[in-house]
Design a protein around this motif. Structure first.
Motif, PDB file in Angstrom:
ATOM      1  N   ILE A 157      -4.994   2.121   0.599  1.00 37.66           N
ATOM      2  CA  ILE A 157      -4.971   1.734  -0.813  1.00 37.66           C
ATOM      3  C   ILE A 157      -6.254   0.975  -1.097  1.00 37.66           C
ATOM      4  O   ILE A 157      -6.581   0.019  -0.397  1.00 37.66           O
ATOM      5  N   CYS A 180      -0.838  -3.772  -7.137  1.00 41.92           N
ATOM      6  CA  CYS A 180      -0.154  -3.830  -5.845  1.00 41.92           C
ATOM      7  C   CYS A 180      -0.229  -5.243  -5.285  1.00 41.92           C
ATOM      8  O   CYS A 180      -1.215  -5.937  -5.462  1.00 41.92           O
ATOM      9  N   LEU A 214       5.415   7.033  -3.114  1.00 38.63           N
ATOM     10  CA  LEU A 214       4.054   6.972  -2.582  1.00 38.63           C
ATOM     11  C   LEU A 214       3.365   8.329  -2.652  1.00 38.63           C
ATOM     12  O   LEU A 214       2.186   8.414  -2.986  1.00 38.63           O
ATOM     13  N   LEU A 265       5.299  -5.058   0.749  1.00 45.57           N
ATOM     14  CA  LEU A 265       4.409  -4.336  -0.156  1.00 45.57           C
ATOM     15  C   LEU A 265       5.141  -4.014  -1.450  1.00 45.57           C
ATOM     16  O   LEU A 265       6.266  -3.506  -1.431  1.00 45.57           O
ATOM     17  N   THR A 266       4.475  -4.310  -2.572  1.00 51.42           N
ATOM     18  CA  THR A 266       4.998  -3.955  -3.891  1.00 51.42           C
ATOM     19  C   THR A 266       3.944  -3.108  -4.593  1.00 51.42           C
ATOM     20  O   THR A 266       2.776  -3.491  -4.665  1.00 51.42           O
ATOM     21  N   VAL A 267       4.363  -1.946  -5.095  1.00 50.31           N
ATOM     22  CA  VAL A 267       3.468  -1.015  -5.780  1.00 50.31           C
ATOM     23  C   VAL A 267       3.980  -0.815  -7.204  1.00 50.31           C
ATOM     24  O   VAL A 267       5.083  -0.305  -7.391  1.00 50.31           O
ATOM     25  N   LYS A 289      -2.337   1.417 -10.059  1.00 48.77           N
ATOM     26  CA  LYS A 289      -1.188   0.516 -10.101  1.00 48.77           C
ATOM     27  C   LYS A 289      -1.592  -0.853  -9.566  1.00 48.77           C
ATOM     28  O   LYS A 289      -2.488  -0.971  -8.737  1.00 48.77           O
ATOM     29  N   TRP A 346       2.383   9.025  -6.199  1.00 49.20           N
ATOM     30  CA  TRP A 346       1.246   8.178  -6.570  1.00 49.20           C
ATOM     31  C   TRP A 346      -0.049   8.769  -6.003  1.00 49.20           C
ATOM     32  O   TRP A 346      -1.060   8.833  -6.682  1.00 49.20           O
TER      33      TRP A 346
END
Length: 142
Positions: A114, A65, A49, A4-6, A63, A52
């Motif tokens: 999300i 993601c 997180l 996972l990339t945020v 963002k 956010w």
């Protein structure tokens, strides 16, 4: 393990990820499907997180993601991208009750939902909320 990339930052320790695309019901279909990821990540000291999830209305709430899912043989299955995402639901669990359905281990975890939203106002075109790209074919044993 999913990746996972945020907002350009990789989140480590993702234990479980589910991609959902909900179209509503036959009587009340959604004009734009609800696109969401249900993520379970081990609880750690980083507050990215949590901050956010707490972000006030404005540019910090949304963002880009990316979620990479893998086959059993560790080849990449799909790469999902939410172009403009926000935290719909956030939960930190310090002492899990051994709930094997939601979280199989007894380790502390964070669970977040999300959701994607339209990148720009307008009509949904199938690609302006979430995109998917293919990975590699899983090598079957034998």
């Amino acid at each position: 393990m999913p990746k996972l990339t945020v907002g350009g930052t990789e989140i480590t320790g993702v234990e479980k990820a589910e991609v959902r695309i909900l179209h509503g019901t036959q009587r009340e279909p959604e004009r734009c499907p609800i696109m969401e990821w249900d993520i379970i990540v081990g609880l750690h000291n980083d507050d990215l997180l949590a901050k956010w999830a707490l972000a006030p209305q404005g540019p910090d709430r949304f963002k880009r993601c990316e979620l990479v899912l893998f086959n059993r043989d560790k080849t990449q299955a799909h790469t999902w991208t939410l172009l403009k995402a926000y935290v719909h639901s956030y939960e930190e669990v310090e002492f899990p009750a051994g709930d094997s359905v939601n979280h199989p281990s007894n380790q502390p975890y964070t669970r977040l939902l999300i959701r994607g939203t339209m990148l720009h106002p307008g009509d949904y075109d199938g690609t302006n909320v979430m995109t998917v790209s293919p990975g590699e074919k899983e090598a079957l044993p034998g």
